[in-house]
Enzyme design. Structure first.
Site, PDB file in Angstrom:
ATOM      1  N   MET A   1      88.194  60.832  59.647  1.00 58.54           N
ATOM      2  CA  MET A   1      87.183  61.873  59.404  1.00 58.54           C
ATOM      3  C   MET A   1      86.732  61.867  57.945  1.00 58.54           C
ATOM      4  O   MET A   1      86.565  62.918  57.321  1.00 58.54           O
ATOM      5  CB  MET A   1      87.747  63.255  59.794  1.00 58.54           C
TER       6      MET A   1
ATOM      7  N   LYS B   1      85.263  69.629  69.882  1.00 58.95           N
ATOM      8  CA  LYS B   1      84.959  70.182  68.569  1.00 58.95           C
ATOM      9  C   LYS B   1      84.085  69.180  67.809  1.00 58.95           C
ATOM     10  O   LYS B   1      84.416  68.002  67.727  1.00 58.95           O
ATOM     11  CB  LYS B   1      86.232  70.440  67.761  1.00 58.95           C
TER      12      LYS B   1
ATOM     13  N   ASP C   1      88.403  66.408  75.161  1.00 59.19           N
ATOM     14  CA  ASP C   1      87.742  66.467  73.869  1.00 59.19           C
ATOM     15  C   ASP C   1      86.334  65.865  73.917  1.00 59.19           C
ATOM     16  O   ASP C   1      85.938  65.223  74.887  1.00 59.19           O
ATOM     17  CB  ASP C   1      88.573  65.743  72.810  1.00 59.19           C
TER      18      ASP C   1
END
Length: 269
Positions: free
Chosen positions: A193, A80, A58
């Site tokens: 997030m 991402k 990641d």
């Protein structure tokens, strides 16, 4: 890094739990790398990296963690970023199946814990459908790392006996996360997030009458050299994020201690 590699290898020989290699079908290990710093990966996670033929990693992985893997192991970046997915999730799942199906030992290296807002279930579904053996190796999730960075704990006797993990980002067709309904006295909520959704968070708290009851702690890049922390209330949340230079990856803690007086009940979604 050499010392970490030697320690991981030496300790593991006494309790080797490797997945047996099948000549026809390989395996996949979903490994939690921890919050980002190289020395918070687990011993088992380090061992799986040492055994890997192929690693899908990641965006926020510390590059030194990848040094645990053999030099000839193939490293594939599938990170991402908000609004920019280098590899779509479906493509990642298909690649895991295809490469493990060739007899390779695959590590899917994820930040934090692979079971916490990491879309691991989608990858496991694909592996199950293809009869590819897999294992899930937990990691230090961001909430634990952020709480430790603040010098405190996720739960505290007499203050917070309920812990809620929530996300500030949901699937596009799911709408906003309905976390406000989970807030009660004695609750600490960790929002992953959440920086991008800070305006909605502040609005929800103020409209629910929780401006005074709920304190907010924010930790950006927990346990890393450029870690940033800040504390505020809902009315100053956006200003605090801007003036403190808070950016993702970040954890936002909402704490409603048992001792706080309940003025208005949270609105139920």
């Amino acid at each position: 890094m050499r010392q970490l590699r030697q320690m991981a290898s030496g300790l593991w020989h006494a309790t080797d739990r490797s997945i047996p290699r099948n000549q026809q079908v390989g395996s996949v290990a979903l490994v939690g790398a921890g919050p980002g710093c190289k020395d918070l990966i687990t011993l088992r996670g380090a061992q799986r990296l040492q055994e890997a033929d192929v690693i899908f990693f990641d965006r926020l992985i510390d590059p030194e963690v990848l040094d645990l893997a053999p030099a000839n192991a193939k490293r594939i970046y599938v990170g991402k970023a908000p609004g920019c997915h280098h590899w779509p999730q479906e493509k990642i799942s298909q690649a895991l199946v295809a490469i493990a199906g060739q007899g390779q030992r695959v590590v899917r290296l994820k930040c934090g814990d692979p079971g916490v807002f990491a879309r691991g279930a989608e990858e496991i579904d694909a592996l199950d459908a293809a009869d590819i053996p897999y294992e899930i190796i937990p990691g230090v999730t961001a909430a634990s790392a952020a709480s430790a960075a603040l010098g405190g704990f996720l739960t505290e006797r007499g203050t917070c006996d309920t812990l809620v993990l929530a996300t500030g980002q949901t699937a596009k067709d799911a709408g906003n996360a309905n976390w406000i309904a989970q807030l009660q006295p004695g609750t600490r909520m960790a929002i992953y997030m959440g920086v991008g959704a800070a305006a909605n968070t502040a609005k929800a708290l103020i409209e629910a009458g929780l401006e005074k009851q709920v304190s907010i702690d924010i930790v950006s890049r927990a346990q890393q050299s450029d870690q940033v922390t800040a504390k505020c209330r809902a009315s100053t949340l956006l200003e605090t994020i801007e003036t403190s230079g808070i950016s993702n990856p970040a954890i936002m803690f909402l704490t409603w201690p048992q001792s706080a007086t309940k003025v208005n009940s949270p609105q139920r979604g």
